[in-house]
Design a protein around this motif. Structure first.
Motif, PDB file in Angstrom:
ATOM      1  N   ILE A  10       0.821  -1.205   0.000  1.00 22.04           N
ATOM      2  CA  ILE A  10       0.000   0.000   0.000  1.00 22.04           C
ATOM      3  C   ILE A  10       0.857   1.258   0.000  1.00 22.04           C
ATOM      4  O   ILE A  10       0.609   2.185  -0.774  1.00 22.04           O
ATOM      5  CB  ILE A  10      -0.951   0.009   1.221  1.00 22.04           C
ATOM      6  CG1 ILE A  10      -2.032  -1.060   1.037  1.00 22.04           C
ATOM      7  CG2 ILE A  10      -1.601   1.376   1.388  1.00 22.04           C
ATOM      8  CD1 ILE A  10      -2.941  -1.214   2.236  1.00 22.04           C
ATOM      9  N   GLN A  11       1.873   1.313   0.861  1.00 19.30           N
ATOM     10  CA  GLN A  11       2.687   2.523   0.961  1.00 19.30           C
ATOM     11  C   GLN A  11       3.394   2.859  -0.353  1.00 19.30           C
ATOM     12  O   GLN A  11       3.300   4.006  -0.821  1.00 19.30           O
ATOM     13  CB  GLN A  11       3.715   2.402   2.083  1.00 19.30           C
ATOM     14  CG  GLN A  11       4.504   3.700   2.289  1.00 19.30           C
ATOM     15  CD  GLN A  11       5.419   3.628   3.500  1.00 19.30           C
ATOM     16  OE1 GLN A  11       5.434   2.638   4.231  1.00 19.30           O
ATOM     17  NE2 GLN A  11       6.204   4.664   3.708  1.00 19.30           N
ATOM     18  N   PRO A  12       4.078   1.906  -1.013  1.00 19.04           N
ATOM     19  CA  PRO A  12       4.704   2.277  -2.293  1.00 19.04           C
ATOM     20  C   PRO A  12       3.681   2.666  -3.363  1.00 19.04           C
ATOM     21  O   PRO A  12       3.971   3.506  -4.216  1.00 19.04           O
ATOM     22  CB  PRO A  12       5.481   1.017  -2.708  1.00 19.04           C
ATOM     23  CG  PRO A  12       4.978  -0.079  -1.837  1.00 19.04           C
ATOM     24  CD  PRO A  12       4.494   0.561  -0.579  1.00 19.04           C
ATOM     25  N   ILE A  13       2.496   2.073  -3.315  1.00 14.63           N
ATOM     26  CA  ILE A  13       1.458   2.441  -4.285  1.00 14.63           C
ATOM     27  C   ILE A  13       1.032   3.884  -4.060  1.00 14.63           C
ATOM     28  O   ILE A  13       0.949   4.682  -5.004  1.00 14.63           O
ATOM     29  CB  ILE A  13       0.244   1.496  -4.173  1.00 14.63           C
ATOM     30  CG1 ILE A  13       0.620   0.098  -4.656  1.00 14.63           C
ATOM     31  CG2 ILE A  13      -0.932   2.032  -4.991  1.00 14.63           C
ATOM     32  CD1 ILE A  13      -0.432  -0.942  -4.364  1.00 14.63           C
ATOM     33  N   LEU A  14       0.759   4.250  -2.803  1.00 12.15           N
ATOM     34  CA  LEU A  14       0.338   5.620  -2.502  1.00 12.15           C
ATOM     35  C   LEU A  14       1.450   6.609  -2.823  1.00 12.15           C
ATOM     36  O   LEU A  14       1.184   7.715  -3.324  1.00 12.15           O
ATOM     37  CB  LEU A  14      -0.076   5.729  -1.033  1.00 12.15           C
ATOM     38  CG  LEU A  14      -1.323   4.930  -0.634  1.00 12.15           C
ATOM     39  CD1 LEU A  14      -1.621   5.099   0.853  1.00 12.15           C
ATOM     40  CD2 LEU A  14      -2.536   5.357  -1.465  1.00 12.15           C
ATOM     41  N   GLN A  15       2.698   6.233  -2.539  1.00 15.02           N
ATOM     42  CA  GLN A  15       3.819   7.109  -2.872  1.00 15.02           C
ATOM     43  C   GLN A  15       3.915   7.313  -4.381  1.00 15.02           C
ATOM     44  O   GLN A  15       4.201   8.419  -4.860  1.00 15.02           O
ATOM     45  CB  GLN A  15       5.126   6.518  -2.328  1.00 15.02           C
ATOM     46  CG  GLN A  15       5.247   6.595  -0.814  1.00 15.02           C
ATOM     47  CD  GLN A  15       6.485   5.893  -0.291  1.00 15.02           C
ATOM     48  OE1 GLN A  15       7.078   5.050  -0.975  1.00 15.02           O
ATOM     49  NE2 GLN A  15       6.887   6.223   0.925  1.00 15.02           N
ATOM     50  N   TYR A  16       3.653   6.257  -5.131  1.00  9.86           N
ATOM     51  CA  TYR A  16       3.702   6.351  -6.595  1.00  9.86           C
ATOM     52  C   TYR A  16       2.610   7.283  -7.097  1.00  9.86           C
ATOM     53  O   TYR A  16       2.851   8.133  -7.961  1.00  9.86           O
ATOM     54  CB  TYR A  16       3.528   4.954  -7.197  1.00  9.86           C
ATOM     55  CG  TYR A  16       3.695   4.916  -8.700  1.00  9.86           C
ATOM     56  CD1 TYR A  16       4.945   4.727  -9.267  1.00  9.86           C
ATOM     57  CD2 TYR A  16       2.599   5.057  -9.540  1.00  9.86           C
ATOM     58  CE1 TYR A  16       5.097   4.688 -10.647  1.00  9.86           C
ATOM     59  CE2 TYR A  16       2.746   5.025 -10.921  1.00  9.86           C
ATOM     60  CZ  TYR A  16       3.998   4.837 -11.460  1.00  9.86           C
ATOM     61  OH  TYR A  16       4.141   4.809 -12.829  1.00  9.86           O
ATOM     62  N   ILE A  17       1.393   7.131  -6.540  1.00 11.20           N
ATOM     63  CA  ILE A  17       0.269   7.963  -6.966  1.00 11.20           C
ATOM     64  C   ILE A  17       0.542   9.432  -6.698  1.00 11.20           C
ATOM     65  O   ILE A  17       0.168  10.303  -7.490  1.00 11.20           O
ATOM     66  CB  ILE A  17      -1.019   7.520  -6.241  1.00 11.20           C
ATOM     67  CG1 ILE A  17      -1.454   6.137  -6.742  1.00 11.20           C
ATOM     68  CG2 ILE A  17      -2.152   8.520  -6.443  1.00 11.20           C
ATOM     69  CD1 ILE A  17      -2.616   5.559  -5.976  1.00 11.20           C
ATOM     70  N   GLU A  18       1.192   9.721  -5.580  1.00 14.04           N
ATOM     71  CA  GLU A  18       1.416  11.109  -5.183  1.00 14.04           C
ATOM     72  C   GLU A  18       2.699  11.695  -5.765  1.00 14.04           C
ATOM     73  O   GLU A  18       3.018  12.854  -5.500  1.00 14.04           O
ATOM     74  CB  GLU A  18       1.431  11.197  -3.654  1.00 14.04           C
ATOM     75  CG  GLU A  18       0.058  10.895  -3.046  1.00 14.04           C
ATOM     76  CD  GLU A  18       0.085  10.733  -1.538  1.00 14.04           C
ATOM     77  OE1 GLU A  18       1.196  10.820  -0.959  1.00 14.04           O
ATOM     78  OE2 GLU A  18      -0.984  10.512  -0.939  1.00 14.04           O
ATOM     79  N   SER A  19       3.425  10.932  -6.562  1.00 12.69           N
ATOM     80  CA  SER A  19       4.664  11.432  -7.157  1.00 12.69           C
ATOM     81  C   SER A  19       4.420  11.868  -8.593  1.00 12.69           C
ATOM     82  O   SER A  19       3.349  11.667  -9.167  1.00 12.69           O
ATOM     83  CB  SER A  19       5.739  10.331  -7.134  1.00 12.69           C
ATOM     84  OG  SER A  19       5.447   9.342  -8.114  1.00 12.69           O
ATOM     85  N   HIS A  20       5.449  12.460  -9.186  1.00 14.76           N
ATOM     86  CA  HIS A  20       5.360  12.894 -10.583  1.00 14.76           C
ATOM     87  C   HIS A  20       5.301  11.712 -11.536  1.00 14.76           C
ATOM     88  O   HIS A  20       4.941  11.857 -12.696  1.00 14.76           O
ATOM     89  CB  HIS A  20       6.574  13.766 -10.932  1.00 14.76           C
ATOM     90  CG  HIS A  20       7.874  13.012 -10.928  1.00 14.76           C
ATOM     91  ND1 HIS A  20       8.550  12.692  -9.768  1.00 14.76           N
ATOM     92  CD2 HIS A  20       8.596  12.476 -11.951  1.00 14.76           C
ATOM     93  CE1 HIS A  20       9.644  12.015 -10.074  1.00 14.76           C
ATOM     94  NE2 HIS A  20       9.703  11.867 -11.369  1.00 14.76           N
TER      95      HIS A  20
END
Length: 326
Positions: free
Chosen positions: A249-259
């Motif tokens: 979940i954390q890497p997915i959310l980080q990916y969504i919130e990144s460029h």
């Protein structure tokens, strides 16, 4: 190339696996889909699908579940079917724009929530690139001696407000004259700095500096606004992931919130509906799928929708939903 019957069985396995959440056996497939074949025939076809790496057998069950390749094959079939379907398009966003008084941020936020509820998955709506939109009019209103409010009206109906500082007081008549000049320039040469026209327009250093500041501020504002993303149903992504892949979940959310998500959506914008599964998205994201499509505010102004869910998602429902959006 698999046969028509094998394709039907693969599609049934994918759909039932998504619905039930566990591997499927031949008896279950026959019962759920009223297949007019024997369990032995189904087992033989399943064995062939397994040899094609489209389904796989788990150690804890005699049933079969789709492999990642199986999901991709299923999605390709659905996309091919969708490309041949003539479906009426809904222009819901136009209604939302009007009900939100042409505030595009409010309309897109509501739009993201609606698509998330309809799909039951997390939804991202990327704000349109306003460089595609045409400035229809600019109004300048003096708030006080040194503060001016700029109201920018686009042909789409969208309105933006910016605050501008003036080094010296400008009269209402001067502001009206400047607003008319800048409006005319943007209609003719949107992304061009018109220094020579400014010099011809006025001899006043105060007016020249104010116009240059206005143009620069407007261009920066439009660039910043064009990168906005509105999220609907983020919690649905967490709900969709089970205890085996909850750590992702954390890497997915980080990916969504990144460029990176913006770059991904740009790369997926060359077809009406695009699907990426697992490591097609990113080497470190193996548990999700992203389905994207365009939406339109008018004939010129458009953005992108992305629906994000687990690999075992209801692709047919999502593709049909996106296929109906204009």
């Amino acid at each position: 190339m698999i046969t028509e019957r094998q394709l039907s069985i693969l599609n049934a396995i994918v759909e039932d696996y998504v619905d039930l959440g566990h591997p499927l056996g031949s008896k279950t497939l026959i019962e759920r889909h009223q297949l007019d074949v024997s369990p032995a025939t189904i087992r033989n076809e399943m064995k062939a699908l397994e040899e094609f790496d489209l389904i796989e057998k788990t150690h804890t069950s005699s049933g079969r579940s789709p492999s990642v390749q199986g999901f991709k094959y299923h999605v390709d079939y659905l996309l091919d079917q969708a490309s041949h379907q003539q479906q009426s398009k809904t222009q819901r966003l136009k209604t939302l724009m009007a009900s939100n008084h042409y505030n595009i941020s409010s309309a897109l936020s509501e739009f993201a929530d609606e698509i998330s509820k309809a799909s039951q998955y997390t939804t991202l709506v990327m704000r349109p690139d306003h460089k595609q939109d045409v400035i229809n009019d600019i109004h300048l209103v003096r708030a006080n001696a040194f503060l001016v409010i700029m109201i920018v009206v686009f042909t789409s109906g969208h309105v933006e407000h910016l605050h501008l500082a003036s080094q010296a007081p400008l009269t209402n008549e001067e502001l009206t004259k400047i607003a008319n000049f800048v409006s005319a320039q943007f209609k003719h040469q949107r992304d061009v700095r018109f220094d020579s026209e400014i010099n011809m327009f006025t001899n006043s250093p105060t007016e020249r500096d104010f116009i240059k500041n206005l143009v620069s501020s407007l261009e920066v504002h439009i660039d910043e606004q064009s990168n906005g993303i509105f999220t609907g149903g983020k919690v649905k992504l967490i709900d969709a992931l089970n205890e085996q892949n909850v750590s992702s979940i954390q890497p997915i959310l980080q990916y969504i919130e990144s460029h990176k998500i913006t770059q991904l959506l740009d790369s997926m914008s060359n077809v009406p509906i695009s699907v990426k599964i697992g490591d097609e998205i990113d080497d470190h994201l193996s548990d999700i799928s992203i389905i994207t499509s365009d939406y339109h505010i008018d004939d010129n102004l458009r953005g992108q929708i992305a629906i994000i869910g687990p690999i075992a998602m209801r692709y047919q429902n999502v593709i049909q939903l996106l296929n109906a959006i204009w």
